[in-house]
Write an enzyme that holds these catalytic residues in place. Structure first.
Site, PDB file in Angstrom:
ATOM      1  N   THR A  34      44.564  28.278  46.668  1.00  0.00           N
ATOM      2  CA  THR A  34      45.006  27.795  45.359  1.00  0.00           C
ATOM      3  C   THR A  34      46.262  28.534  44.912  1.00  0.00           C
ATOM      4  O   THR A  34      46.478  29.677  45.307  1.00  0.00           O
ATOM      5  CB  THR A  34      43.855  28.067  44.361  1.00  0.00           C
ATOM      6  OG1 THR A  34      42.748  27.284  44.742  1.00  0.00           O
ATOM      7  CG2 THR A  34      44.223  27.765  42.933  1.00  0.00           C
TER       8      THR A  34
ATOM      9  N   ARG B 259      33.714  16.715  44.549  1.00  0.00           N
ATOM     10  CA  ARG B 259      33.455  18.100  44.119  1.00  0.00           C
ATOM     11  C   ARG B 259      34.646  18.612  43.296  1.00  0.00           C
ATOM     12  O   ARG B 259      35.802  18.460  43.674  1.00  0.00           O
ATOM     13  CB  ARG B 259      33.238  18.993  45.349  1.00  0.00           C
ATOM     14  CG  ARG B 259      33.048  20.476  45.019  1.00  0.00           C
ATOM     15  CD  ARG B 259      34.354  21.242  45.081  1.00  0.00           C
ATOM     16  NE  ARG B 259      34.164  22.677  44.956  1.00  0.00           N
ATOM     17  CZ  ARG B 259      35.174  23.523  44.767  1.00  0.00           C
ATOM     18  NH1 ARG B 259      36.409  23.091  44.688  1.00  0.00           N
ATOM     19  NH2 ARG B 259      34.948  24.817  44.656  1.00  0.00           N
TER      20      ARG B 259
ATOM     21  N   ASP C 138      36.583  25.443  39.953  1.00  0.00           N
ATOM     22  CA  ASP C 138      36.975  26.121  38.713  1.00  0.00           C
ATOM     23  C   ASP C 138      38.391  25.764  38.257  1.00  0.00           C
ATOM     24  O   ASP C 138      38.694  25.795  37.059  1.00  0.00           O
ATOM     25  CB  ASP C 138      36.894  27.636  38.909  1.00  0.00           C
ATOM     26  CG  ASP C 138      37.816  28.131  40.024  1.00  0.00           C
ATOM     27  OD1 ASP C 138      37.947  27.422  41.057  1.00  0.00           O
ATOM     28  OD2 ASP C 138      38.416  29.206  39.882  1.00  0.00           O
TER      29      ASP C 138
ATOM     30  N   THR D  45      41.511  32.354  41.705  1.00  0.00           N
ATOM     31  CA  THR D  45      41.472  31.722  43.020  1.00  0.00           C
ATOM     32  C   THR D  45      40.274  32.249  43.789  1.00  0.00           C
ATOM     33  O   THR D  45      39.950  33.429  43.692  1.00  0.00           O
ATOM     34  CB  THR D  45      42.761  31.982  43.822  1.00  0.00           C
ATOM     35  OG1 THR D  45      42.536  31.584  45.187  1.00  0.00           O
ATOM     36  CG2 THR D  45      43.185  33.446  43.814  1.00  0.00           C
ATOM     37  N   GLY D  46      39.625  31.383  44.534  1.00  0.00           N
ATOM     38  CA  GLY D  46      38.451  31.811  45.290  1.00  0.00           C
ATOM     39  C   GLY D  46      37.420  30.710  45.269  1.00  0.00           C
ATOM     40  O   GLY D  46      37.722  29.583  44.853  1.00  0.00           O
TER      41      GLY D  46
ATOM     42  N   GLY E  20      35.255  28.474  43.840  1.00  0.00           N
ATOM     43  CA  GLY E  20      35.229  28.110  42.435  1.00  0.00           C
ATOM     44  C   GLY E  20      33.859  28.132  41.796  1.00  0.00           C
ATOM     45  O   GLY E  20      33.724  28.457  40.613  1.00  0.00           O
TER      46      GLY E  20
END
Ligand code: ASP
Length: 302
Positions: A172, A200, A203, A222-223, A225
């Site tokens: 992201t 889907r 976040d 970022t990661g 979500g």
């Protein structure tokens, strides 16, 4: 003579970076982008415009898992999410002046962050999704991707096989900024996580989770979500500063610790109204760059 206001900027290109890989191209790109953003802010440009421009550039670069570099969902096509937010000006009726826009699960919009900004500026809503979001963007003349299979490419330096097999390889993009008028803004855009189910949403487009900007802090996550949503995400960083009096770096670390406690991984960037910038992550690395009153411009990954 009044003291000149601080400006500050932080960028991320995702927390999916892994040890042993060469990120020179993304780092050089982030460094150049950061220099451009710094110049715009010094020129008096609004933080909101700067974070939008930074994210739009990353989306079109093909270097990150956002915009051009996005990968397909389990149904075989790309779905993109983005959000943008501006805090109120300190001193005015600040919370009432916050503004935000977001799009989720759009499949043909070239720049999801520009779409999010349009939702913010031109509708009474905060988020539009799917077909409705695309119809709105079309009605406003936003650029569309005519041939998604050709336009979307695997980000440079990552193979298709790795993208589909390795859910760690997320990328992201996000930007947070403080402008010379004291206003904070944040923007985040993503192609989501690899192998995600059709429909889907993580976040990134959720205001408060992937993106937040108020009168105290702007943050972008970022990661994975799902974990950021459960941990409270970007707004949690601002709340730690506002209600707990936490220092910005501690607040960012606090969120990432909570994400980690749940078994999640990723990172966050944040900027405060004083111009501090903070980066925290618990993955191998996070592509990032920043500049602030007490911090010379830099870019790094690990
Ligand atoms: N947070 C994004 C999502 O869950 C993915 C990422 O940051 O790479 O969709």
């Amino acid at each position: 003579m009044s003291k000149p206001q601080n400006i500050a900027l932080a960028l991320h290109g995702g927390a999916g970076a892994r040890a042993g890989r060469d990120y020179a191209q993304a780092e050089a790109h982030l460094a150049a982008l950061c220099a451009r953003g710094e110049a715009l802010l010094k020129d008096g440009r609004r933080a909101l415009d700067v974070v939008e421009a930074m994210v739009a550039d990353m989306e079109s670069s093909g270097l990150y898992v956002a915009g051009r570099g996005s990968s397909v969902n389990k149904a075989g096509y790309v779905e993109l999410d983005a959000s943008i937010m501006e805090g109120g000006l300190p001193g005015e009726d600040a919370p009432a002046r916050r503004k935000a826009g977001a799009v989720a699960a759009v499949a043909h919009v070239k720049s999801p962050i520009k779409a999010a900004r349009l939702v913010m500026d031109e509708t009474p809503h905060v988020m539009l999704v799917g077909r409705g979001a695309e119809n709105f963007c079309r009605s406003r003349g936003l650029e569309f991707v005519m041939d998604p299979a050709r336009y979307y490419t695997t980000p440079i330096g990552v193979t298709e096989k790795e993208m589909l097999e390795d859910e760690l390889a997320h990328g992201t993009v996000g930007a947070v900024a403080l402008d010379a008028s004291g206003r904070l803004a944040a923007a985040t855009s993503t192609g989501g996580v690899f192998g995600k189910l059709e429909g889907r949403v993580g976040d990134t487009p959720m205001i408060g989770a992937g993106t937040w900007a108020d009168e105290y802090v702007a943050a972008s996550c970022t990661g994975l979500g799902e974990y950021f949503i459960l941990a409270g995400g970007a707004q949690d960083v601002a709340s730690r500063v506002r209600y707990q009096g936490a220092e910005l770096g501690q607040a960012a670390q606090g969120l990432i610790k909570d994400v980690g406690r749940q078994g999640g991984h990723g990172g966050v960037i944040a900027v405060s109204r004083e111009g501090e910038i903070a980066f925290a992550w618990n993955s191998d690395g996070m592509k990032r760059a920043g500049v602030g009153p007490d911090r010379p411009r830099f870019s790094a990954t690990m």
